[in-house]
Design a protein around this motif. Structure first.
Motif, mmCIF file in Angstrom:
data_model
loop_
_atom_site.group_PDB
_atom_site.id
_atom_site.type_symbol
_atom_site.label_atom_id
_atom_site.label_comp_id
_atom_site.label_asym_id
_atom_site.label_seq_id
_atom_site.Cartn_x
_atom_site.Cartn_y
_atom_site.Cartn_z
ATOM 1 N N ILE A 150 36.722 39.817 49.940
ATOM 2 C CA ILE A 150 36.343 39.798 51.498
ATOM 3 C C ILE A 150 37.303 39.466 52.509
ATOM 4 O O ILE A 150 37.517 40.244 53.301
ATOM 5 C CB ILE A 150 35.585 38.690 51.467
ATOM 6 C CG1 ILE A 150 34.247 38.901 50.506
ATOM 7 C CG2 ILE A 150 34.943 38.296 52.874
ATOM 8 C CD1 ILE A 150 33.108 37.789 50.588
ATOM 9 N N ALA A 151 38.380 38.989 51.977
ATOM 10 C CA ALA A 151 39.527 38.567 52.748
ATOM 11 C C ALA A 151 40.944 38.990 52.753
ATOM 12 O O ALA A 151 41.959 38.296 53.266
ATOM 13 C CB ALA A 151 39.461 36.692 52.737
ATOM 14 N N LEU A 152 41.162 39.998 51.991
ATOM 15 C CA LEU A 152 42.304 40.441 51.850
ATOM 16 C C LEU A 152 43.000 41.366 53.216
ATOM 17 O O LEU A 152 44.169 41.595 53.153
ATOM 18 C CB LEU A 152 42.425 41.250 50.677
ATOM 19 C CG LEU A 152 42.433 40.287 49.373
ATOM 20 C CD1 LEU A 152 42.727 41.293 48.314
ATOM 21 C CD2 LEU A 152 43.803 39.466 49.555
ATOM 22 N N THR A 163 30.151 41.031 50.120
ATOM 23 C CA THR A 163 31.138 41.843 49.138
ATOM 24 C C THR A 163 30.530 43.113 49.111
ATOM 25 O O THR A 163 31.189 44.254 49.110
ATOM 26 C CB THR A 163 30.696 41.266 47.735
ATOM 27 O OG1 THR A 163 30.902 39.991 47.831
ATOM 28 C CG2 THR A 163 31.795 41.974 46.674
ATOM 29 N N LEU A 164 29.187 43.274 49.410
ATOM 30 C CA LEU A 164 28.652 44.718 49.426
ATOM 31 C C LEU A 164 29.107 45.297 50.899
ATOM 32 O O LEU A 164 29.405 46.548 50.739
ATOM 33 C CB LEU A 164 27.152 44.718 49.365
ATOM 34 C CG LEU A 164 26.488 44.405 47.902
ATOM 35 C CD1 LEU A 164 25.107 44.025 48.140
ATOM 36 C CD2 LEU A 164 26.738 45.691 47.116
ATOM 37 N N LEU A 165 29.102 44.628 51.875
ATOM 38 C CA LEU A 165 29.768 45.344 52.846
ATOM 39 C C LEU A 165 31.233 45.613 52.781
ATOM 40 O O LEU A 165 31.799 46.643 53.558
ATOM 41 C CB LEU A 165 29.319 44.566 54.213
ATOM 42 C CG LEU A 165 28.069 44.124 54.497
ATOM 43 C CD1 LEU A 165 27.766 43.247 55.807
ATOM 44 C CD2 LEU A 165 27.332 45.397 55.015
ATOM 45 N N ILE A 177 36.600 33.703 42.963
ATOM 46 C CA ILE A 177 37.956 34.109 43.058
ATOM 47 C C ILE A 177 37.914 35.540 43.451
ATOM 48 O O ILE A 177 38.526 36.017 44.657
ATOM 49 C CB ILE A 177 38.861 34.011 41.831
ATOM 50 C CG1 ILE A 177 38.982 32.534 41.366
ATOM 51 C CG2 ILE A 177 40.339 34.682 42.464
ATOM 52 C CD1 ILE A 177 39.653 32.524 40.141
ATOM 53 N N LEU A 178 37.170 36.192 42.786
ATOM 54 C CA LEU A 178 37.145 37.853 42.966
ATOM 55 C C LEU A 178 36.366 37.933 44.261
ATOM 56 O O LEU A 178 36.647 39.043 45.245
ATOM 57 C CB LEU A 178 36.380 38.571 41.655
ATOM 58 C CG LEU A 178 36.878 38.686 40.543
ATOM 59 C CD1 LEU A 178 36.092 39.057 39.311
ATOM 60 C CD2 LEU A 178 38.012 39.826 40.601
ATOM 61 N N ILE A 206 38.422 48.313 42.135
ATOM 62 C CA ILE A 206 38.017 47.357 40.963
ATOM 63 C C ILE A 206 37.590 45.860 41.295
ATOM 64 O O ILE A 206 36.792 45.280 40.767
ATOM 65 C CB ILE A 206 39.334 47.359 39.947
ATOM 66 C CG1 ILE A 206 39.763 48.841 39.200
ATOM 67 C CG2 ILE A 206 39.331 46.362 38.658
ATOM 68 C CD1 ILE A 206 40.668 48.800 38.450
ATOM 69 N N LEU A 207 38.559 45.215 42.239
ATOM 70 C CA LEU A 207 38.056 44.066 42.634
ATOM 71 C C LEU A 207 36.666 43.710 43.225
ATOM 72 O O LEU A 207 35.958 43.043 42.852
ATOM 73 C CB LEU A 207 39.492 43.828 43.741
ATOM 74 C CG LEU A 207 39.519 42.192 43.910
ATOM 75 C CD1 LEU A 207 40.143 41.488 43.055
ATOM 76 C CD2 LEU A 207 40.477 42.262 45.391
ATOM 77 N N MET A 208 36.392 44.722 43.993
ATOM 78 C CA MET A 208 34.939 44.401 44.759
ATOM 79 C C MET A 208 34.113 44.868 43.751
ATOM 80 O O MET A 208 32.984 43.987 43.762
ATOM 81 C CB MET A 208 34.971 45.526 45.807
ATOM 82 C CG MET A 208 36.024 45.002 47.091
ATOM 83 S SD MET A 208 35.884 46.082 48.408
ATOM 84 C CE MET A 208 36.656 47.753 47.855
ATOM 85 N N THR A 209 34.258 45.911 42.898
ATOM 86 C CA THR A 209 33.061 46.216 42.181
ATOM 87 C C THR A 209 32.853 44.993 41.033
ATOM 88 O O THR A 209 31.792 44.994 40.535
ATOM 89 C CB THR A 209 33.371 47.514 41.183
ATOM 90 O OG1 THR A 209 33.771 48.481 42.166
ATOM 91 C CG2 THR A 209 32.193 47.856 40.562
ATOM 92 N N ALA A 210 34.028 44.547 40.478
ATOM 93 C CA ALA A 210 33.882 43.390 39.595
ATOM 94 C C ALA A 210 33.205 42.208 40.020
ATOM 95 O O ALA A 210 32.262 41.664 39.422
ATOM 96 C CB ALA A 210 35.457 42.916 39.244
ATOM 97 N N ALA A 211 33.360 41.847 41.380
ATOM 98 C CA ALA A 211 32.788 40.954 42.132
ATOM 99 C C ALA A 211 31.156 41.290 42.117
ATOM 100 O O ALA A 211 30.375 40.404 41.865
ATOM 101 C CB ALA A 211 33.193 40.491 43.562
ATOM 102 N N VAL A 212 30.807 42.455 42.546
ATOM 103 C CA VAL A 212 29.413 42.797 42.704
ATOM 104 C C VAL A 212 28.842 42.681 41.138
ATOM 105 O O VAL A 212 27.697 42.165 40.840
ATOM 106 C CB VAL A 212 29.242 44.139 43.323
ATOM 107 C CG1 VAL A 212 27.809 44.605 42.999
ATOM 108 C CG2 VAL A 212 29.682 44.095 44.643
ATOM 109 N N PHE A 213 29.413 43.240 40.421
ATOM 110 C CA PHE A 213 28.834 43.448 38.815
ATOM 111 C C PHE A 213 28.627 41.947 38.179
ATOM 112 O O PHE A 213 27.495 41.506 37.801
ATOM 113 C CB PHE A 213 29.537 44.147 38.125
ATOM 114 C CG PHE A 213 29.116 45.456 37.776
ATOM 115 C CD1 PHE A 213 29.672 46.465 38.598
ATOM 116 C CD2 PHE A 213 28.175 46.040 37.210
ATOM 117 C CE1 PHE A 213 29.309 48.014 38.431
ATOM 118 C CE2 PHE A 213 27.821 47.525 36.864
ATOM 119 C CZ PHE A 213 28.339 48.068 37.798
ATOM 120 N N LEU A 214 29.786 41.087 38.659
ATOM 121 C CA LEU A 214 29.445 39.767 38.096
ATOM 122 C C LEU A 214 28.435 38.878 38.472
ATOM 123 O O LEU A 214 27.731 38.161 38.117
ATOM 124 C CB LEU A 214 30.796 38.962 37.895
ATOM 125 C CG LEU A 214 32.060 39.800 36.880
ATOM 126 C CD1 LEU A 214 33.207 39.226 37.170
ATOM 127 C CD2 LEU A 214 31.526 39.547 35.489
#
Lengths: 303, 346
Positions: free
Chosen positions: B333-335, B247-249, B327-328, B209-217
């Motif tokens: 990326i860094a978690l 983010t995509l990677l 933030i997203l 959810i985190l990564m997809t939200a970052a990509v979509f936004l």
């Protein structure tokens, strides 16, 4: 095999004929293949279609040949899928700025198009198509006649058109066009000064969209010189059953199935017309920045 | 859309999700699923474009059929066992029907056909909603019923999802469809481990959810809908595009980014459960996904005009980019270094 099929057909028709005659006559309009709401057949319409069970051909060899062609089409489709989007390598998809869709160099190119006129509703216009000089173009010619057929319900008449057949893939499946890279139609034509209407019909899968048509005009010069006409897709307006809609939206061409391009002439002027088309293509016109030419009305604006 | 209407739909979505997640009676779960379906339909068909209406129709038909199957399986289970508890799903036929119903809701293969079309017909924001928030209720139901479901079937669905999500995304040029197939393949990873360690499924889901939200936004702020447009969005917000690469990677699951964490833990768990070949197969199938993620990353950041682009350079940003994207993106990326903390929190 074919003989047994014919026997079967004959037997069923004969045996059922007398018994069902009374039933058939009472259910006549409901059973006819044409429109359910009107049994009047217009003077120009073709004869009644044969019911599909009389069309069956039990030839094994023909079926085998048909299967072989479809399987080879399927194999080609798989190879195209492996190559990349749309059958071309990916960098071609990203870099292409023009694409030729239809060109008229031989009779089989002409067979991809269907011509029609208001003869099918009983009018008197005539239209023909043939290959032009040196097999370089298609010549669409005929006579427009705005005389209204006298059947009590038609008010206007006089149109002729040429439409492309939608592309079918293997086993008669839908083939999708991806024209998202392009933003204009590019036509090389030589007309006679009469205005034409270019129609794009797409996606009739859902029944509430089957009357939708996107159209725009093509004004031709009469001269002896060829003309190159660019029609951007942003200019196409939506009409449904011939009525221009209030809710306009741009045409989405990223997944157009059963797409039909058509040219219609209906400018209410009696007389001969002629249109030569050399090729029809797509263009990514970088100078054209407009996204949509018409205002999209917002119905529920907050007061 | 008027603010009142938006409020009603948003509240209905939150209500439906909450009802399903917090329920222990099958009827409440079904009611929550139905509320969700109905509330998201106007959001999909907001623009009244034929393609959006088509997407809404397809979404409605599939989700309603799936909800009906959920109700049917719970009813047959209640008939055979006399109780409606979600965690006590014991009748084998009911479990089978429930698995297919949840697969339809989530978009697992072989019930995935609606997902790319629905995402393509909706806007990027609605697509984000469909990929993330609308997967919460069915995922909660899967989590609650996973001990009773057939593990072989789940593993098969998972491997097929990873395979088809990877393969069918390869030839796409529309970004929303690519993200749909990425969603399908991530769902495969979530489903494969649910029988052995459901917490890893949830971890995978939250990070997804985190990564997809970052990509979509990010894509929404640069308004990129197809690959050729994506190539020229670097002019709008260059640093954002550079972050989109990472983010995509991360979505692809490359170390040392966050997306590697769930994949690593899932492979470790599968190996512990003596399913080494399954782990190998699903890892190899996610390489297909890596291909289209890399293609997206290439189009975004690594390529610079004047070569390999067909689109004019875009020069303006429509509206200011919201800070939540920062933030997203940072989190997606860094978690990885704080993974022990994440695991103990789950």
């Amino acid at each position: 095999m074919a003989l047994s099929g014919m026997l079967l057909n004959g037997a069923s028709f004969h045996g059922g004929c007398c018994r069902h005659h009374v039933l058939l006559s009472s259910l006549g309009p409901l059973l006819s293949n044409s429109k359910l709401y009107s049994s009047y057949r217009r003077p120009g319409a073709g004869p009644e279609k044969k019911p599909s069970w009389q069309n069956v051909d039990f030839s094994f060899k023909k079926a085998f040949d048909h299967l072989k062609t479809q399987l080879s089409l399927l194999r080609k489709e798989t190879q195209d899928y492996l190559l990349g989007p749309g059958g071309h390598p990916f960098n071609q998809h990203l870099l292409e700025q023009t694409r030729v869709l239809w060109q008229f160099r031989s009779q089989e190119d002409l067979n991809k198009w269907v011509i029609s006129s208001d003869e099918e509703i009983g009018g008197k216009s005539k239209v023909h198509i043939k290959l032009g000089r040196n097999n370089q173009a298609a010549l669409l010619y005929g006579t427009l006649n705005t005389e209204v057929p006298r059947d009590g319900e038609t008010q206007y008449s006089g149109y002729c058109s040429m439409r492309s057949r939608p592309a079918v893939g293997s086993f008669n499946r839908k083939k999708y066009y991806d024209w998202s890279n392009f933003n204009s139609l590019y036509l090389r034509v030589r007309g006679d000064g009469r205005p034409w209407m270019v129609n794009i019909y797409t996606d009739p899968y859902f029944s509430h969209q089957k009357d939708d048509l996107y159209s725009y005009f093509m004004f031709t010069r009469g001269g002896p010189y060829w003309e190159e006409i660019k029609i951007p897709f942003s200019k196409f307006f939506l009409s449904s059953r011939g009525r221009v809609q209030d809710n306009q939206h741009p045409i989405w061409l990223d997944k157009a199935s059963r797409l039909t391009l058509g040219f219609t002439i209906g400018d209410k002027v009696d007389g001969p017309f002629q249109l030569e088309i050399n090729f029809i293509g797509l263009l990514n016109d970088r100078a054209h920045r407009e996204e949509f030419a018409y205002e999209a009305y917002d119905k529920n604006t907050p007061v | 859309m008027t603010p009142q209407a938006k409020l009603i739909f948003t509240i209905s979505l939150i209500l439906g999700t909450t009802i399903t997640i917090s329920s222990n009676h099958w009827l409440m779960a079904w009611a929550g699923l139905e509320i969700n379906t109905l509330a998201v339909l106007p959001l999909i068909s907001k623009s009244h474009h034929p393609r959006a209406i088509e997407a809404a129709t397809k979404y409605f038909l599939v989700q309603s059929a799936a909800s009906a199957l959920v109700l049917f399986s719970s009813t047959t289970n209640a008939w055979h066992t006399g109780q409606w508890d979600i965690t006590q799903m014991t009748h084998p036929l009911s479990c089978l029907i429930l698995t297919s119903a949840i697969a339809m809701k989530l978009g697992l293969v072989p019930f995935h056909f609606w997902f790319p079309e629905v995402l393509q017909g909706s806007t990027l924001t609605t697509g984000l909603l469909l990929s993330t928030a609308m997967k919460l209720p069915p995922m909660a139901l899967l989590y609650m019923t996973s001990p009773s479901l057939n593990p072989t079937l789940l593993t098969t669905l998972a491997i097929l999802s990873a395979a088809l999500g990877g393969w069918m995304g390869l030839n796409q040029t529309q970004i929303r469809k690519i993200l749909a197939f990425s969603s399908i393949s991530h769902l495969g990873w979530m489903t494969i481990i649910i029988h052995y360690n459901p917490k890893l499924t949830l971890l995978n889901f939250y990070l997804y959810i985190l990564m997809t939200a970052a990509v979509f936004l990010t894509l929404n702020s640069t308004k990129a809908l197809k690959l050729s447009t994506l190539m020229t969005t670097w002019t709008k917000a260059p640093s954002l595009n550079a972050m989109l690469l990472l983010t995509l990677l991360s979505l692809a699951g490359l170390p040392p980014l966050t997306g590697f964490l769930p994949k690593w833990l899932i492979i470790q768990e599968l190996t512990k459960q003596d399913m080494v070949s399954t782990a190998t197969i699903i890892s190899l199938l996610s390489l297909l996904g890596l291909f289209f993620y890399l293609r997206l990353a290439y189009c975004t950041t690594i390529t610079l005009p004047p070569h390999t682009t067909n689109h004019m350079k875009q020069w303006h940003v429509n509206k200011p980019i919201s800070p939540s994207i920062a933030i997203l993106t940072t989190m997606s990326i860094a978690l990885l270094p704080i993974s022990p903390m994440i695991l103990t929190a789950l």
